[in-house]
Design a protein around this motif. Structure first.
Motif, PDB file in Angstrom:
ATOM      1  N   LYS A  51      30.304 -13.270   2.789  1.00  0.00           N
ATOM      2  CA  LYS A  51      29.975 -13.824   4.115  1.00  0.00           C
ATOM      3  C   LYS A  51      29.450 -15.259   4.008  1.00  0.00           C
ATOM      4  CE  LYS A  51      30.791  -9.854   6.198  1.00  0.00           C
ATOM      5  NZ  LYS A  51      31.962  -9.662   7.065  1.00  0.00           N
ATOM      6  N   THR A  62      32.222 -15.749  13.565  1.00  0.00           N
ATOM      7  CA  THR A  62      31.600 -16.025  12.265  1.00  0.00           C
ATOM      8  C   THR A  62      30.083 -16.151  12.337  1.00  0.00           C
ATOM      9  OG1 THR A  62      31.962 -18.388  12.619  1.00  0.00           O
ATOM     10  CG2 THR A  62      33.668 -17.200  11.425  1.00  0.00           C
ATOM     11  N   ARG A  63      29.460 -15.622  13.366  1.00  0.00           N
ATOM     12  CA  ARG A  63      28.001 -15.731  13.451  1.00  0.00           C
ATOM     13  C   ARG A  63      27.314 -15.073  12.257  1.00  0.00           C
ATOM     14  NH1 ARG A  63      25.631 -17.536  18.063  1.00  0.00           N
ATOM     15  NH2 ARG A  63      26.961 -17.848  19.879  1.00  0.00           N
ATOM     16  N   GLU A  64      27.938 -14.037  11.708  1.00  0.00           N
ATOM     17  CA  GLU A  64      27.323 -13.352  10.583  1.00  0.00           C
ATOM     18  C   GLU A  64      27.572 -14.086   9.264  1.00  0.00           C
ATOM     19  OE1 GLU A  64      30.996 -10.206   9.884  1.00  0.00           O
ATOM     20  OE2 GLU A  64      29.170  -9.557  10.874  1.00  0.00           O
ATOM     21  N   TYR A  65      28.413 -15.112   9.305  1.00  0.00           N
ATOM     22  CA  TYR A  65      28.687 -15.893   8.100  1.00  0.00           C
ATOM     23  C   TYR A  65      27.694 -17.047   7.979  1.00  0.00           C
ATOM     24  CZ  TYR A  65      33.222 -13.676   7.192  1.00  0.00           C
ATOM     25  OH  TYR A  65      34.208 -12.787   6.883  1.00  0.00           O
ATOM     26  N   GLN A  81      33.782 -10.414  16.449  1.00  0.00           N
ATOM     27  CA  GLN A  81      34.478 -10.744  15.206  1.00  0.00           C
ATOM     28  C   GLN A  81      34.296 -12.202  14.818  1.00  0.00           C
ATOM     29  OE1 GLN A  81      38.556  -9.617  15.820  1.00  0.00           O
ATOM     30  NE2 GLN A  81      38.040  -7.511  16.377  1.00  0.00           N
TER      31      GLN A  81
END
Length: 461
Positions: free
Chosen positions: A401, A63-66, A61
């Motif tokens: 994102k 924030t690597r995908e942000y 969960q």
């Protein structure tokens, strides 16, 4: 540090030795209104396997995908794997202060290389072996200027990082030091005319950040001339040192300090970071921290030693420059490894890429109708006005994102609905274009709402 459990009997014996009847008494000095009396909202108790599963899920969960467009003193740059691989070697990872030179040549050499690299980047003659972070490095530079000039007045730009200004004010609160803030001009740079008016013969230091908190580049030559005319020292603070690869270093300054986190140190929720301080050789004995020097042993071999250590634990307290001027040498080592991996050409290429992508972003936003309020040159950060409430706009970007920047109203109320946007090599062109589409969408909805017909007799909201 190992966990040392104490039995109830052990605790009772320790309390008796302290003259206390309960552990609660040890916290009696904490005001009741800020005491936490409830229970922590923690899961458990959990088995080792369950704990591992819990953190695996929590990591998913993160924030690597942000995409992060946050800057403001903490910059997201790519960190080569070699940095952590070398940091993790036992010789460095567990090393303490190198008091015994014959046993700590590797650590001392790494510190010496860090000093050399910082001196080269800043254009100064000497650098210390690092400090805690940029805020304390800036404050140590101010304290150094107070000692050197024997004056007690500091003039600082309002465009200096707001949290750096807070740390500085905390340090000098009980020294009787006067701090005067100089406003910024319409260009986003320090108001030079206001600076000239603020200076007098009691001014010890002028503190200016460049690129400043708005990302704009200051005119150091002009500022230095004014500062030196009044007998003050110029302290140049740098929070994004990557800029030094393409911007002329502030060689007109007397002390150059700041934050080197950009060089291989993770953002890591705000720390630990790595401060630096460089100056002219004639001021070296008032420089805080430690200085590693190169020498030769009795057999003529090159070696490294602590040449100067002005901490109160090394010399008489009344002669010390600071009692809190240690460092995190591991972070300084990370910066050293990073700079050596990239080299001069690599660092310049990276800086040019940051510069180009930031300007591409600003140009795309301007083409979409956004206002870029400050006209001064900038590196990889700039200010943009949002088409709606800044917090709401950031919420729209998070839906895509994107962590879209820092709301400047938090620090500068007059800049309500303005964002500080930072673009590094970690932000792709696709992400930038996505951000611009969000801006166009929000601006389009706002314009459509403004153009909508209103019933007769009903005022427009």
């Amino acid at each position: 540090m190992r966990y040392l459990p104490n039995s109830p009997r052990d605790r009772e014996e320790m309390l008796r030795a302290l003259g206390r009847s309960s552990i609660e008494e040890l916290f009696s000095q904490i005001p009741e209104e800020i005491r936490f009396r409830g229970r922590m909202n923690l899961p458990g108790p959990l088995s080792e396997q369950e704990i591992l599963e819990y953190f695996k899920e929590a990591a998913g969960q993160s924030t690597r995908e942000y995409v992060s467009m946050l800057g403001a003193g903490a910059y997201s740059h790519f960190r080569p794997a070699a940095v952590d691989a070398l940091l993790s070697r036992g010789e460095f990872f567990t090393a303490y202060t190198p008091y015994q030179a014959e046993l700590a040549q590797g650590t001392l050499q790494a510190m010496f290389e860090f000093q050399t690299l910082i001196a080269q980047l800043t254009g100064m003659e000497v650098s210390n072996a690092s400090l805690y972070d940029g805020s304390t490095a800036t404050t140590e530079a101010v304290l150094m200027a107070l000692r050197l000039t024997r004056r007690n007045r500091v003039v600082t730009a309002k465009t200096l990082h707001p949290e750096y200004r807070e740390v500085m004010a905390t340090y000098v609160r009980h020294l009787g030091t006067e701090i005067v803030e100089v406003p910024y001009a319409a260009s986003g740079q320090l108001d030079v005319a206001a600076l000239e008016s603020a200076l007098n013969k009691e001014t010890a230091a002028v503190v200016v950040q460049s690129p400043n908190f708005f990302g704009t580049i200051e005119r150091f030559s002009e500022i230095a001339e004014l500062a030196h005319r009044s007998g003050a020292l110029l302290v140049a603070t740098i929070t994004e040192p990557l800029s030094l690869a393409v911007i002329k270093p502030p060689q007109d300054a007397d002390i150059v300090c700041g934050e080197a986190q950009s060089f291989g140190v993770a953002v890591a929720y705000g720390g630990p970071y790595v401060g630096f301080l460089a100056t002219r050789e004639k001021y070296v004995r008032q420089m805080p921290g430690r200085l590693v020097g190169q020498t030769t042993d009795t057999e003529g071999r090159r070696g490294f030693v602590l040449t100067l250590a002005t901490r109160e634990q090394h010399i008489r307290r009344e002669k010390a420059t600071s009692n809190i001027c240690t460092n995190q040498s591991l972070c300084a080592l990370a910066a050293t490894i990073y700079l050596c991996l990239l080299g001069k050409r690599g660092l310049k290429a990276l800086a040019e890429y940051n510069l180009a992508m930031a300007h591409y972003t600003a140009q795309r936003l301007a083409a979409a109708g956004a206002s870029i309020p400050f006209s001064a040159p900038y590196f990889n950060e700039f200010v943009v006005r949002t088409p709606m409430n800044a917090d709401e706009f950031l919420r729209e970007l998070r839906g895509e994102k994107i962590l879209g920047g820092v709301n400047l109203a938090r620090f500068y109320p007059e800049l309500k609905d303005h964002l500080l946007v930072c673009i590094t090599e970690m932000v792709s062109k696709e992400a930038i274009d996505r951000m611009v589409r969000v801006y166009e969408s929000v601006a389009g909805r706002k314009n459509a709402g403004a153009a909508a017909p209103h019933p007769v007799g009903q005022e427009k909201a």
